[in-house]
Design an enzyme around this catalytic site. Structure first.
Site, PDB file in Angstrom:
ATOM      1  N   ASP A   1       0.904  -1.278  -0.226  1.00 26.57           N
ATOM      2  CA  ASP A   1       0.084   0.088  -0.010  1.00 26.57           C
ATOM      3  C   ASP A   1       0.717   1.307   0.081  1.00 26.57           C
ATOM      4  O   ASP A   1       1.390   1.552   0.980  1.00 26.57           O
ATOM      5  CB  ASP A   1      -0.928   0.030   1.441  1.00 26.57           C
TER       6      ASP A   1
ATOM      7  N   ASP B   1     -17.417   4.545  -0.340  1.00 28.00           N
ATOM      8  CA  ASP B   1     -15.870   4.041   0.444  1.00 28.00           C
ATOM      9  C   ASP B   1     -16.148   3.588   1.738  1.00 28.00           C
ATOM     10  O   ASP B   1     -17.534   3.547   2.276  1.00 28.00           O
ATOM     11  CB  ASP B   1     -15.210   5.221  -0.029  1.00 28.00           C
TER      12      ASP B   1
ATOM     13  N   ASP C   1     -10.294  -3.497  -1.269  1.00 34.28           N
ATOM     14  CA  ASP C   1      -9.140  -2.445  -1.086  1.00 34.28           C
ATOM     15  C   ASP C   1      -8.532  -3.028  -0.045  1.00 34.28           C
ATOM     16  O   ASP C   1      -8.543  -3.934   0.745  1.00 34.28           O
ATOM     17  CB  ASP C   1      -9.793  -0.949  -0.955  1.00 34.28           C
TER      18      ASP C   1
ATOM     19  N   ARG D   1      -7.441  -3.933  -5.515  1.00 33.02           N
ATOM     20  CA  ARG D   1      -6.399  -3.257  -5.580  1.00 33.02           C
ATOM     21  C   ARG D   1      -4.904  -4.096  -5.577  1.00 33.02           C
ATOM     22  O   ARG D   1      -4.055  -3.843  -6.256  1.00 33.02           O
ATOM     23  CB  ARG D   1      -6.019  -2.182  -4.581  1.00 33.02           C
TER      24      ARG D   1
ATOM     25  N   ASP E   1      -3.714   4.340  -5.790  1.00 35.03           N
ATOM     26  CA  ASP E   1      -3.897   5.675  -5.366  1.00 35.03           C
ATOM     27  C   ASP E   1      -3.053   6.832  -6.119  1.00 35.03           C
ATOM     28  O   ASP E   1      -1.966   7.147  -5.629  1.00 35.03           O
ATOM     29  CB  ASP E   1      -3.683   5.842  -3.882  1.00 35.03           C
TER      30      ASP E   1
END
Lengths: 718, 453
Positions: free
Chosen positions: A59, A205, A318, A377, A393
C-alpha cells in the site's frame, strides 16, 4: 539466529535464508514487457544502474512515477518480443521477488547499432534477466509463442482468462471517498439525470460502514440501504460498497467473532491472532489462503447475511496487499503464519485470494446465476479470473494521466484486461482541463471510474461550468455508444486471454516503430486511441500502423494511410480515435441513463473499408449479466463486407438467444455511391433500402434496414 | 377495408394520427400538420411525412422524432394532464423507467407505469398551498421583523448616540482629571524641590525633641526621659534617675538647643540607649511632615481617578466601535436581518452540534465537547438578483490538507427562524440551510400564482 530488523520491525526468519534465483538469456531480444505492477514505461528498462523491478504487494502512499518500486499488485510474467517471435516467462512464486534486466544494446544509439551492422559486428542483441525470490521453489513456465497471441493463450492455459464481466461494469462508474449519506447518493444520482450524463454504478467508500466494520452500514447516514438500492434499481443503476479484508477487533462485531472462533485469522509468529492497525483501529486479517475460510467469507455475501444488500450491490476489495498501517512497509510481518506457510511465502497471493472469495460470494448469493463484479487493488497472476483491478492511489497530475496507459497495457499483456486508473486522480485536485482530458482518456480504457480523495473538493462532472460539463458528457456518451464493442472485446479476452487494451506491437509485431509506443493503444484490433495527455495541447502525433492499411477518424470519417506519424490538431473536444480500415464496429447510438436502459436498443454498424474494399467484424449479444452464455444463450455473428455485399452469418449455430435489437443504420466509410441497395433477410424477402451518400467524405449511410440483430441477412450494394 | 380506415383517419383527426402526435406540445403541433413532407424545424432537411416518428432519426435537430428515442438531441413532451407538463430527453422514451406522470413516455416498454399525474398534482397543489401559506405568514412575520428591525436600528442608533455622548462627557472629565493630576503632581514636585536635607534634619531633631517633651513645656525632664528612652541591651528596664541625669548632661532638664548638640547624637548614633518602640512615636514622626504627605496623597488620588476615567473612556469607545462595526454590516434593505445579530441557532447532525450565530460565526462541537470554528462572518454572497439569499463565513479553523474551514449559509423562507440542515459535501466546506421569515420574498409568491397548474 537469522533475525533481521527493519526500522522498528524485526523479522525472526525462523527458516533462515531461503532465496531462490535464476538467470535467463534472451538472445535476439531487445524488448521485454510485463511484470506489473510498476508506474513505468511499457517497455521495461534495464536495471544495471539502479534497483531491480520489485514485486511485493504494498500500500504505497503517493507513488512515484518511472520507478521500479513495488506497488499494489504483482504478476511475475515477462514477455519478450522481437520482429520474429514473442515468448514469455512465468516465474510462479508469490514471495517478494526482484527482477534485474540487462541488455547488450542498452545505451547504444541507432547510429551505433547501424555501425555494428555495417561493420558486421557479430554480437547479436541480447537481454538478460535475473529473477530472485525471497523464498519458495523455482517453478518456471516458458511460453514459447511464437506469436504474442500464442503466448496469451499459453499463459491463459496456466492461469485462466479474464472473467466475463457484467456489461454494466464496462460502463461509467462514479466514485468518491466518500458519498456522505443516502441523501448525498440521491443528489448525485439526480445530478447525472439533470445533466443528462449516463452512469451505471455509484460507489461507497469506507465511511459508509458502521465504524469501518465491513458488511455493515452506518446506522445514521445509511439507515435504510435497501431503500437507497431500490431507488438506484428503479433507474436501472447499481452500487458498489467497499469490503476490505482487515476486520475490526471488536467482540460485538459478528464477523470478527465468527472468524476468531473459527480460528480463521492469520497468526503471528508466536501463534496468537495477528493484529495490525488499519482503518478500524486494531484489526485481524482473515487467512484467505484457506479454502474453508474463503467459503465462509463467500457465505457472508448471502442476502440474509449481508444485511441491507441487494442484487444491485457489488463489491470493492481495497487494502488487500494487505495494508497494515503499523507493519513493516505498511504491510504484514513476513514471519506471520498461514498454517504451515509463512506470510513471506504467500504474501503476493493474499489479495488474489481476497478477491477470489468475494467474487465467489457474489456468485453464490444468486445461486450461481449472476456474474460477479469485484474490484481489487492487490493482485497476482490469475487475478483476471475474479474481476477488475485499478492502479491504486494515483494523483491529479498530468504525468499520472500519462502513466495510466503503460500501466494498464502492462497488465493486459499478463492477462489482466479489466484495468483502469482513477479518473481525475485520487490525491490532489485536478484542473478542469486535466479532469476533462482524464475523462476523455478513461472513456477509452477498460475500467472507467472517477474517484477522489476525502480531502479534495467535490468534482462531479457538472461542477466545472457548462462547457466542461458538455465535454465530459460527450466523453462518457462515446463510451456508452461503444459498449457493444467493449463487450465483444471482453467476450474475446474471456475466451482467448488476448488483452482488450493492447499495445500496437501485439497487432503489428514486425513493425519496430510500434515496439515502445505507450502513449497510444488499441482496443481490440480495430480502434486506435491516442489520448491527449499534455496540458494545453494543440495537437498530438499519433503513429498509425500498417503498411497498406488505412485508418478512419471516428469523428470526421477522414481517411489516413497507415505506417505514418500523423499530426492531429486538437481542441478540448478532441479525443483522437481511429477505426481500422477493414473492420466493422457495432455501436448503440441511443445513449440512455444507464447501459441497462440501452439493452434492447438497435445497433448502428460502422463498416470501415480497407483498400481492398473489404471489412470484417463481429457482434456479440447476450443478457449482459448472467452465466447463461455458458449455456450457449447468446448471439455471436460474423459481419463481413466483401464484393459489395455486407452479410451477417452465425458464428455459433449451436447457440440460441433472442434479441429484440435490430440494425437501425449502417455507415460505410470509404464507400462509393451505389445506384441501389438491396436487403435480403433470412426468409428470402428482398427490399430496397434508402441511403444517403456524402461524397466529400465517401460515407454511405443506409437508412433503417431494420433487420433483427440476431438474424442472417445480406445487404447488396449495386 | 383499408380504404375505410384511411377515410376514418382523415376525418377524425385534423392533425396527424396519435403516433405522429406523440411527444409534441400543443404549441408545436403546427409543425406536424399532416402533409406529404415534413420540414425539419431547423429547416435543414425535407423528409416524407411517413418518416416522422418512425423510430429513425432524419433531422439533425431531432424534430422528426419527437415521440421516439431515435434522435440523440431530441426531446419528448409529457402532457401530464393534471400536473405540470415538461420535456424529457428522447433517450428516456421507452427505457423502462417511468418519467412522465401520465406514463406517455413508456408506450412500448415492459415498465408498468401508472398515471400518477392527478396524485402528483394534488400533492403539488397542497405543497404549493402550504408554501403560499408559509409565504403569507412568513411575509407577515417579516413585516413585523422589519418593523422590529427599524426599531432595533433606531435603538441601536440611540444607543450609539448615548455612548458617543458618554464618550464626550468622559472626554471632558478626562481632561479635567488630567489637569488635576498635573496640578497635584506639580505641588508635590514643588514641595519636594523646596525640601533641603538640613531642613529635614532640623525637622527630625525638632520632632524627636517634641516626642520626648511629653508635657510640651520646651524642656525634657528626667521623668520624661525615663518614660520614652530605654537601654538598648536591656529593653524593658527603666533608666535610673542617675542615668537620666547623665543623659541630660548632668542637669534635670534640657532645652532644644542643648538637645541638638548632645542627646540627639547619643540617641541617634550611640549604642547605649534609644527611643522606646511605640506606635505613637512612629506616627508622630511621619505625621510630622503633613504638607508633603498630603500633596503626595493628593497626587496619587488624582492618578487613580484619571486611570478610572481613562478606563471608562476606553470601554465606551470600544463599545462604540463594536456597535459601529455591527451597524456597518448590511442587514438588508429594511434592516430585516438585524434581529439575527446576537442570536445563535443550533442543530445536531449525527455526532455534531452546529451553531450558527449570524453575522458573527459558525461553530461545530462534537459529543466530547471539542469546539471547532467553521468560519467568521464574511459577506453576503447571493446572486445579484437575490443578494441576501446566501451568507459566507470564512477563515475557520485550518484544515489538515491546507486551507481553512468555511461555511455557506443559504437562507430560505419559513415561518420560524431555525437552522434546518448542515452538510459537508467536501472536506472542510460546509453548507447550511437556514430558514427564516425574513428570507421570504414577495416575488416568489407571484411566481407561484403564475405556475402552470
Amino acid at each position: 539466529m537469522w533475525e533481521e530488523t527493519f526500522k522498528s520491525h524485526s523479522d525472526s526468519k525462523p527458516n533462515g535464508p531461503s532465496a531462490v534465483s535464476l538467470d535467463f538469456s534472451l538472445p535476439g531480444v531487445e524488448h521485454v514487457y510485463g511484470i506489473p505492477e510498476h508506474a513505468d514505461t511499457l517497455r521495461l528498462k534495464t536495471t544495471d544502474n539502479g534497483d531491480p523491478y520489485r514485486l511485493y504487494n504494498l500500500d504505497v502512499f503517493q507513488y512515484e512515477l518511472y520507478n521500479p518500486m513495488a506497488l499494489y499488485g504483482a504478476v511475475p510474467v515477462m514477455l519478450a518480443h522481437n520482429a520474429q517471435r514473442t515468448t514469455g516467462i512465468f516465474w510462479l512464486n508469490a514471495a517478494e521477488t526482484w527482477v534485474d534486466i540487462s541488455s547488450n544494446t542498452a545505451g547504444k544509439t541507432v547510429f551505433g547499432k547501424m555501425l555494428d551492422y555495417v561493420q558486421g559486428s557479430s554480437e547479436t542483441p541480447q537481454t538478460d534477466v535475473r529473477w530472485i525470490s525471497e523464498s519458495g521453489i523455482i517453478d518456471v513456465f516458458i511460453m514459447l509463442g511464437p506469436t504474442a497471441k500464442d503466448v496469451f493463450s499459453q499463459y491463459a492455459s496456466l492461469t485462466g482468462t479474464q472473467s466475463f464481466p457484467p456489461l454494466s461494469s464496462l460502463a461509467y462508474h462514479q466514485c468518491r471517498w466518500n458519498y456522505n449519506d443516502q441523501e448525498d447518493v440521491k443528489a448525485v444520482d439526480m445530478g447525472f439525470d439533470e445533466h443528462d450524463i449516463p452512469y451505471d454504478f455509484i460507489w461507497l467508500d469506507i465511511e459508509h460502514t458502521d465504524g469501518k466494520r465491513y458488511f455493515t452500514w452506518d446506522p445514521h447516514k445509511f439507515a435504510t440501504p435497501k431503500e437507497m438500492l431500490q431507488g438506484l434499481m428503479d433507474k436501472k443503476r447499481k452500487m458498489v460498497a467497499i469490503v476490505d479484508p482487515h476486520i475490526k477487533v471488536d467482540s460485538s462485531y459478528k464477523i470478527h467473532n465468527e472468524i476468531r472462533s473459527r480460528g480463521y485469522y492469520i497468526k503471528n509468529k508466536d501463534g496468537g491472532d495477528y493484529e495490525g492497525w488499519c482503518w478500524p483501529g486494531s484489526a485481524g486479517y482473515p487467512d484467505f489462503t484457506r479454502a474453508d475460510m474463503r467459503s465462509w467469507w463467500a457465505s457472508m455475501f448471502a442476502y440474509d447475511q449481508y444485511e441491507g444488500s441487494m442484487e444491485n450491490l457489488y463489491t470493492w476489495n481495497d487494502m488487500n496487499e494487505p495494508s497494515v498501517f503499523n507493519g513493516p512497509e505498511v504491510t504484514m510481518h513476513k514471519d506471520a503464519t498461514h498454517g504451515d506457510w509463512e506470510h513471506r511465502d504467500v504474501h503476493n497471493l493474499y489479495g488474489f485470494y481476497v478477491q477470489m472469495a468475494t467474487a465467489e460470494g457474489q456468485i453464490q448469493r444468486s445461486g450461481g446465476v449472476e456474474r460477479p463484479f469485484v474490484l481489487t487493488r492487490a493482485f497476482f497472476a490469475g487475478s483476471q479470473r475474479y474481476g477488475a483491478v485499478w492502479t491504486g492511489d494515483n494523483a491529479a497530475e498530468w504525468d499520472h494521466l500519462k502513466i495510466s496507459i503503460p500501466m494498464c497495457l502492462s497488465l493486459g499483456l499478463v492477462g489482466i484486461s479489466f484495468c483502469g486508473a482513477d479518473v481525475g486522480g485520487f490525491f490532489k485536485t485536478p484542473s478542469s482541463e486535466l479532469l476533462v482530458r482524464w475523462y476523455q482518456t478513461g472513456a477509452y480504457q477498460p475500467f472507467f471510474r472517477a474517484h477522489a480523495h476525502l480531502d479534495t473538493p467535490r468534482r462531479e462532472p457538472w461542477l466545472f461550468g457548462p462547457e466542461n460539463t458538455a465535454l465530459i458528457r460527450e466523453a462518457v456518451r462515446q463510451r456508452y455508444t461503444l459498449l457493444p464493442y467493449w463487450y465483444l472485446q471482453f467476450y474475446h479476452t474471456h475466451r482467448t486471454g488476448e488483452p482488450v487494451m493492447r499495445p500496437l506491437w501485439v497487432e503489428y509485431p514486425q513493425d519496430p516503430a510500434t515496439f515502445a509506443l505507450d502513449d497510444e493503444f488499441l482496443i481490440g484490433r480495430d480502434l486506435l486511441v491516442h489520448p491527449v495527455t499534455e496540458e494545453g495541447a494543440r495537437g498530438v502525433t499519433a503513429y498509425l500502423p500498417g503498411k497498406n492499411e488505412v485508418w478512419f477518424d471516428v469523428n470526421t470519417f477522414q481517411k489516413h494511410n497507415g505506417a505514418q506519424n500523423l499530426y492531429i490538431p486538437v481542441t478540448m473536444n478532441s479525443i483522437p480515435v481511429f477505426q481500422r480500415g477493414g473492420s466493422i464496429i457495432p455501436r448503440k447510438l441511443r445513449v440512455r441513463r444507464s447501459s441497462t436502459c440501452m439493452e434492447h436498443d438497435p445497433y448502428t454498424l460502422y463498416v470501415a473499408l480497407n483498400p481492398q474494399r473489404t471489412a470484417e467484424g463481429e457482434l456479440y449479444i447476450d443478457d449482459g449479466h448472467t452465466f447463461n452464455y455458458e449455456k450457449k444463450e447468446f448471439v455471436h455473428r460474423r459481419l463481413s463486407f466483401v464484393s459489395n455485399i455486407l452479410s451477417s452469418v452465425d458464428l455459433a449455430p449451436d447457440a440460441q438467444f433472442t434479441t429484440p435489437s435490430w440494425i437501425e443504420r449502417v455507415v460505410i466509410l470509404g464507400a462509393s455511391k451505389p445506384s441501389n441497395v438491396t436487403l435480403k433477410t433470412a426468409d428470402g424477402q428482398e427490399s430496397q433500402l434508402e441511403f444517403d451518400f456524402d461524397s466529400s467524405m465517401s460515407v454511405l449511410t443506409l437508412r433503417k434496414p431494420g433487420m433483427n440483430a440476431g438474424a442472417d441477412w445480406t445487404v447488396t450494394l449495386k | 377495408m383499408r380504404f375505410h380506415i384511411v377515410i376514418a383517419a382523415v376525418f377524425c383527426c385534423g392533425f396527424a394520427d396519435s403516433r405522429k402526435i406523440r411527444g409534441i406540445s400543443s404549441s408545436y403541433k403546427r409543425f406536424y400538420r399532416e402533409r406529404k413532407s415534413f420540414l425539419c424545424i431547423d429547416g435543414s432537411k425535407i423528409i416524407p411525412f411517413e418518416q416522422v416518428n418512425d423510430d429513425y432519426c432524419d433531422c439533425d435537430d431531432g424534430s422528426d422524432e419527437p415521440g421516439t428515442s431515435a434522435c440523440p438531441r431530441g426531446r419528448f413532451y409529457c402532457t401530464n394532464l393534471g400536473f405540470r407538463p415538461h420535456y424529457i430527453p428522447s433517450s428516456r422514451v421507452n427505457d423502462g423507467i417511468c418519467d412522465c406522470c401520465d406514463a406517455s413516455d413508456e408506450y412500448n416498454s415492459h415498465a408498468h407505469c401508472q398515471n400518477t399525474c392527478w396524485n402528483l398534482g394534488q400533492r403539488e397543489r397542497a405543497y404549493v398551498e402550504g408554501q403560499m401559506r408559509t409565504l403569507d405568514e412568513g411575509l407577515q412575520l417579516k413585516q413585523q421583523l422589519i418593523e422590529e428591525g427599524v426599531l432595533l436600528w433606531r435603538e441601536k442608533q440611540a444607543q450609539l448616540r448615548e455612548l458617543q455622548q458618554a464618550a464626550e462627557d468622559l472626554q471632558i472629565k478626562l481632561e479635567e482629571h488630567r489637569r488635576r493630576k498635573n496640578e497635584a503632581e506639580q505641588t508635590l514636585k514643588a514641595l519636594e524641590a523646596g525640601d533641603s536635607g538640613l531642613r529635614h534634619h532640623n525637622n527630625t531633631i525638632t520632632s524627636m525633641f517634641q516626642l520626648l517633651d511629653s508635657n510640651k513645656d520646651a524642656r525634657i525632664t528626667v521623668d520624661e526621659l525615663q518614660a520614652k528612652v530605654t537601654v538598648i541591651h536591656d529593653e524593658g528596664r527603666l533608666l535610673s534617675e542617675d542615668e537620666a541625669v547623665a543623659l541630660l548632661g548632668g542637669a534635670h532638664q534640657m532645652d532644644l538647643t542643648k538637645f541638638r548638640h548632645t542627646l540627639w547624637d547619643i540617641l541617634t548614633k550611640g549604642d547605649r540607649v534609644k527611643i522606646k518602640d511605640t506606635h505613637g512615636s512612629e506616627d508622630s514622626t511621619v505625621g510630622e511632615d503633613s504638607h508633603l504627605k498630603a500633596a503626595d496623597r493628593a497626587a496619587k488620588w488624582e492618578a487613580t481617578n484619571l486611570k478610572k476615567v481613562e478606563e471608562a473612556y476606553d470601554t465606551v469607545n470600544m463599545e462604540i466601535s463594536d456597535l459601529q462595526k455591527k451597524l456597518a454590516i448590511d442587514y438588508g434593505t429594511d434592516w430585516e436581518f438585524l434581529f439575527l445579530n446576537s442570536q445563535c441557532y443550533k442543530l445536531k447532525v449525527y455526532e455534531y452540534t452546529y451553531t450558527l450565530c449570524p453575522f458573527n460565526q459558525v461553530t461545530q462541537e462534537n459529543t466530547a465537547g471539542t469546539q471547532v470554528s467553521l468560519g467568521m462572518w464574511g459577506m453576503w454572497a447571493g446572486a445579484p438578483k437575490n443578494h441576501y439569499s446566501q451568507m459566507v463565513y470564512e477563515n475557520g479553523e485550518p484544515c489538515w490538507q491546507g486551507g481553512s474551514r468555511s461555511a455557506t449559509v443559504t437562507l430560505t423562507c419559513g415561518t420560524e427562524t431555525a437552522l434546518r440542515s448542515v452538510k459537508e459535501p467536501s472536506k472542510c466546506q460546509y453548507i447550511m440551510d437556514f430558514q427564516t421569515p425574513v428570507a421570504c420574498q414577495p416575488v416568489l409568491k407571484q411566481r407561484g400564482i403564475h405556475s402552470e397548474l
